[in-house]
Write a protein that holds these residues in place. Structure first.
Motif, PDB file in Angstrom:
ATOM      1  N   VAL A  98      37.078 -36.280  53.250  1.00 48.07           N
ATOM      2  CA  VAL A  98      37.505 -35.712  54.536  1.00 48.07           C
ATOM      3  C   VAL A  98      38.755 -34.845  54.426  1.00 48.07           C
ATOM      4  CG1 VAL A  98      36.445 -37.583  55.847  1.00 48.07           C
ATOM      5  CG2 VAL A  98      38.845 -37.771  55.184  1.00 48.07           C
ATOM      6  N   THR A  99      39.570 -35.044  53.358  1.00 48.35           N
ATOM      7  CA  THR A  99      40.793 -34.256  53.229  1.00 48.35           C
ATOM      8  C   THR A  99      40.638 -33.071  52.295  1.00 48.35           C
ATOM      9  OG1 THR A  99      41.626 -35.625  51.409  1.00 48.35           O
ATOM     10  CG2 THR A  99      42.250 -36.267  53.663  1.00 48.35           C
ATOM     11  N   VAL A 137      52.585 -34.825  56.450  1.00 42.94           N
ATOM     12  CA  VAL A 137      51.178 -34.432  56.422  1.00 42.94           C
ATOM     13  C   VAL A 137      51.108 -33.069  55.766  1.00 42.94           C
ATOM     14  CG1 VAL A 137      49.091 -34.114  57.798  1.00 42.94           C
ATOM     15  CG2 VAL A 137      50.882 -35.674  58.594  1.00 42.94           C
ATOM     16  N   ILE A 138      50.214 -32.894  54.791  1.00 44.33           N
ATOM     17  CA  ILE A 138      50.148 -31.633  54.064  1.00 44.33           C
ATOM     18  C   ILE A 138      48.795 -30.973  54.261  1.00 44.33           C
ATOM     19  CG2 ILE A 138      51.796 -32.433  52.336  1.00 44.33           C
ATOM     20  CD1 ILE A 138      49.459 -32.759  50.392  1.00 44.33           C
ATOM     21  N   ASN A 139      48.775 -29.660  54.118  1.00 47.07           N
ATOM     22  CA  ASN A 139      47.542 -28.909  54.236  1.00 47.07           C
ATOM     23  C   ASN A 139      46.675 -29.100  52.995  1.00 47.07           C
ATOM     24  OD1 ASN A 139      46.007 -27.139  55.948  1.00 47.07           O
ATOM     25  ND2 ASN A 139      47.934 -26.146  56.504  1.00 47.07           N
ATOM     26  N   ASP A 140      45.395 -28.775  53.113  1.00 43.10           N
ATOM     27  CA  ASP A 140      44.443 -28.984  52.023  1.00 43.10           C
ATOM     28  C   ASP A 140      44.818 -28.168  50.784  1.00 43.10           C
ATOM     29  OD1 ASP A 140      43.077 -30.536  53.797  1.00 43.10           O
ATOM     30  OD2 ASP A 140      41.502 -29.072  54.215  1.00 43.10           O
ATOM     31  N   GLY A 141      44.609 -28.772  49.612  1.00 41.62           N
ATOM     32  CA  GLY A 141      44.761 -28.058  48.352  1.00 41.62           C
ATOM     33  C   GLY A 141      46.170 -27.922  47.830  1.00 41.62           C
ATOM     34  N   PHE A 171      40.632 -33.659  58.948  1.00 36.51           N
ATOM     35  CA  PHE A 171      41.606 -34.596  58.403  1.00 36.51           C
ATOM     36  C   PHE A 171      42.575 -33.866  57.483  1.00 36.51           C
ATOM     37  CE2 PHE A 171      37.993 -37.168  59.554  1.00 36.51           C
ATOM     38  CZ  PHE A 171      38.521 -38.380  59.987  1.00 36.51           C
ATOM     39  N   ASN A 172      43.784 -34.397  57.396  1.00 36.30           N
ATOM     40  CA  ASN A 172      44.781 -33.926  56.435  1.00 36.30           C
ATOM     41  C   ASN A 172      45.312 -35.116  55.656  1.00 36.30           C
ATOM     42  OD1 ASN A 172      45.317 -31.861  59.004  1.00 36.30           O
ATOM     43  ND2 ASN A 172      45.369 -30.864  57.012  1.00 36.30           N
TER      44      ASN A 172
END
Length: 266
Positions: A98-99, A137-141, A171-172
């Motif tokens: 999901v992340t 909370v961080i963004n994808d990648g 999700f993150n």
């Protein structure tokens, strides 16, 4: 154990450090072929350089790396999957799906040195507790590594239907603890805009947020109060952060998945 001609190389400079991590930056890349020398020279003049995350383990605190990030290790270092049972494996698999992060991130323990694959992205070393007020909370990648005392969990975006419409993930990845996190960023720390919200709101048109405090309410909404208003403004859907907390913005580069993360290429 001694390592020569690496961090003490004339072409290498340690540009930052926190916890067990150091960031080594290659000031010149002498391995380029003849035809690429001019491009490499001007790239270095613009600080477009290869960087490597170096982890110094002391036998007490281990580190977790993004899958495929490790280049070489030396010393008495053991690598595990970090899976503590069937339930833990299932939970990590769900969180990874999901992340957008790898489900299984290898964990390294022991005493010695770990060197990660080179990247042209900037490596940010941060403490979720000290710099982001608890859970970041961080963004994808963006995840590259963290100390083993950092907890991972999936955090769901408010208003999932709007997130889907705005091509955002549902999700993150949330990271919490007093340890250190290493992120791969399209911009250096010196170019990050820091926005501290005090009960107000921040609207961002696009994926420019590197990280934000979990206490903030993150939603994806129309830029105007109506469909007509959004059409007139030309913005459509925007990312909205409300409440009290901190947002780190990359004002000059949108966040896109790094296809070469851990590959040693541009």
């Amino acid at each position: 154990m001694h390592i020569y001609n690496f961090l003490d190389n004339d072409d290498v400079k340690v540009i930052s450090g926190k916890g067990p991590f150091k960031v080594a930056e290659w000031q010149r890349d002498l391995s380029v072929p003849y035809g690429g020398a001019i491009a490499a020279y001007f790239a270095a003049e613009m600080s477009v350089r290869r960087r490597q995350l170096v982890c110094e383990l002391d036998g007490r605190v281990g580190v977790t790396l993004q899958a495929g990030a490790m280049q070489w290790t030396v010393g008495s270092i053991q690598a595990t999957t970090g899976v503590k049972g069937v339930g833990d494996l299932f939970g990590k698999a769900i969180r990874g799906s999901v992340t957008g992060e790898s489900a299984i991130k290898p964990e390294y323990t022991g005493a010695g040195t770990i060197v990660c694959e080179p990247t042209y992205r900037h490596i940010l070393l941060m403490s979720p507790q000290a710099e982001m007020g608890g859970t970041m909370v961080i963004n994808d990648g963006l995840f590259l590594a963290c100390t083993s005392d950092i907890q991972h969990r999936a955090i769901m975006v408010k208003r999932p239907s709007a997130a889907v419409a705005g091509n955002e993930g549902l999700f993150n990845l949330g990271l919490s603890g007093a340890g250190t996190v290493a992120l791969e960023s399209p911009v250096p720390a010196s170019e990050l805009a820091v926005v501290d919200l005090e009960g107000d709101e921040l609207k961002v048109d696009g994926s420019f947020a590197i990280a934000w405090t979990e206490s903030l309410e993150f939603t994806v909404e129309r830029s105007g109060k109506s469909l007509i208003g959004s059409a007139v403004s030309g913005e459509g859907l925007v990312n909205v952060y409300r409440g009290r907390g901190r947002v780190l913005l990359s004002p000059v580069a949108s966040l896109t998945p790094n296809p070469n993360a851990g590959s040693g290429t541009v």
